[in-house]
Design an enzyme around this catalytic site. Structure first.
Site, PDB file in Angstrom:
ATOM      1  CG  ASP A 174      -2.305   0.560   0.920  1.00  0.00           C
ATOM      2  OD1 ASP A 174      -2.391   1.791   0.734  1.00  0.00           O
ATOM      3  OD2 ASP A 174      -3.283  -0.199   0.859  1.00  0.00           O
ATOM      4  CG  HIS A 216      -5.365   3.832   0.787  1.00  0.00           C
ATOM      5  ND1 HIS A 216      -4.940   2.540   0.571  1.00  0.00           N
ATOM      6  CD2 HIS A 216      -6.673   3.863   0.420  1.00  0.00           C
ATOM      7  CE1 HIS A 216      -5.937   1.820   0.094  1.00  0.00           C
ATOM      8  NE2 HIS A 216      -7.005   2.590  -0.015  1.00  0.00           N
ATOM      9  CB  SER A 251      -9.531   0.479   0.060  1.00  0.00           C
ATOM     10  OG  SER A 251      -8.781   0.641  -1.098  1.00  0.00           O
TER      11      SER A 251
END
Length: 375
Positions: free
Chosen positions: A108, A145, A309
């Site tokens: 990520d 994120h 996600s």
């Protein structure tokens, strides 16, 4: 246009092979990797099909599939984590909370390395693909994120902080594979994008370091045989791969979720309804909570976000719990058990929206493998 060329001879001829292709096809050599591929650049878009016919693959980009919005106060948010009840996590915790020898790879944007929810949980083998650097300090998250995804999986529970991750004790192998943001491009945040070549390197690294499971909360529409090859090799080496189905709300295939040997995860809301943004197609395997998920942020606090996600790490974490409890199950047995015990939603049986259903941690753990023979 960026191109990838896979060739096992690159490992033996790191200097010779890439430069030969460079001159032969009038390309600019960008990099060559010990993982067996080279990356080239070309401004001639008209020759794209020609390059493909000669064995090159287009180096597509994938993107994160959610954005986190900050929560300004730091009150504990355990009661807001509806996903824990929906997936029977509290019941599963009565059997196991995780295994310290289990390694969870998260490919990520990195992680907030100073966040109190990850104290002593980040593997020192964590790796930055862009800088080719190993170590916890190399994977600092400037986007947020990756920190949110990691919180869903492994935020420390019962520490009087904001949220409880699903898996305790297990190490988080953080692999930062996103591009660095270019401050001169105000209309685009490059830290949300991942090139196929960097995804390949990240998957190969995770596999080499013995990751039991790999989470990929990112996706793009381009199919790349080179990425499929990396996925297949990782799966054959013992890594289960989980990825987000995509946030376009249509039946478009997203990759890496739609590659073979990848568990494609769709998202549901707190009412167990399929989220309107969740991609649906015959590659979707299972669903999990993905709407309004509270998790960790890269500011040291907490944030809320929606997207596949957030659904993918729920599945990754449940599988990690299951394998911690049943370490002798093969990967194929694990996947079959997870699918068999999912809560059937939508039409009866498998469907393209929910896949096999909403994942259920405790139900999966209750069933021992049964062999039936006929004479």
């Amino acid at each position: 246009m960026r191109l990838i060329h896979m060739n096992s001879s690159i490992k033996q001829h790191l200097l010779m092979m890439p430069l030969k292709l460079d001159k032969t096809f009038d390309l600019e050599l960008i990099e060559f990797s010990s993982y067996g591929f080279a990356v080239y650049a070309s401004d001639d878009l008209d020759r794209q099909n020609e390059y493909v016919s000669y064995g090159f693959n287009i180096n597509y980009e994938s993107y994160v599939t959610s954005k986190f919005l900050p929560i300004l106060d730091k009150d504990p948010y355990y009661n807001d984590q509806y996903a824990l009840q929906m997936m029977e996590i509290e019941e599963a915790w009565t059997l196991t909370e995780g295994d310290p020898n289990y390694l969870i790879a998260i490919i990520d944007t990195g992680i907030d390395t100073d966040h109190p929810e990850f104290l002593d949980r980040i593997s020192p083998l964590s790796y930055n693909v862009i800088t080719d650097t190993v170590g916890i300090s190399a994977v600092e998250d400037s986007n947020g994120h990756g920190t949110g995804v990691a919180g869903v999986i492994g935020a420390i529970k019962d520490n009087s902080e904001g949220v409880a991750g699903i898996v305790q004790q297990s190490q988080l192998l953080i692999i930062k594979a996103s591009e660095n943001d270019d401050p001169t491009t105000t209309d685009k945040d490059e830290s949300e994008s991942f090139s196929d070549s960097n995804i390949i390197k990240a998957i190969n690294y995770a596999s080499e370091k013995g990751a039991d499971i790999i989470n990929l909360s990112l996706g793009g529409q381009g199919y790349n045989p080179s990425v499929q090859q990396a996925v297949t090799q990782a799966y054959e080496n013992g890594s289960i791969i989980v990825a987000a189905s995509g946030n376009d709300g249509n039946n478009q295939y997203m990759y890496p979720a739609s590659y073979d040997n990848v568990i494609s995860v769709g998202a549901v809301d707190d009412l167990e309804q399929i989220a309107d943004y969740s991609n649906f197609n015959d590659k979707v395997d299972i669903t999990a909570p993905g709407s309004e998920i509270v998790s960790t942020s890269n500011t040291g606090g907490y944030a809320i976000s929606s997207g596949t996600s957030l659904a993918a790490p729920q599945v990754t974490a449940v599988i990690a719990l299951f394998q911690s409890y049943y370490p002798n199950f093969t990967d194929d047995q694990v996947i079959s058990q997870i699918e068999l015990t999912a809560k059937d939603s939508g039409v009866v049986g498998y469907d393209v929206y929910y896949g096999h259903g909403i994942i259920q941690a405790y139900q999966a753990m209750l069933l021992d493998p049964i062999t039936i023979t006929f004479e």
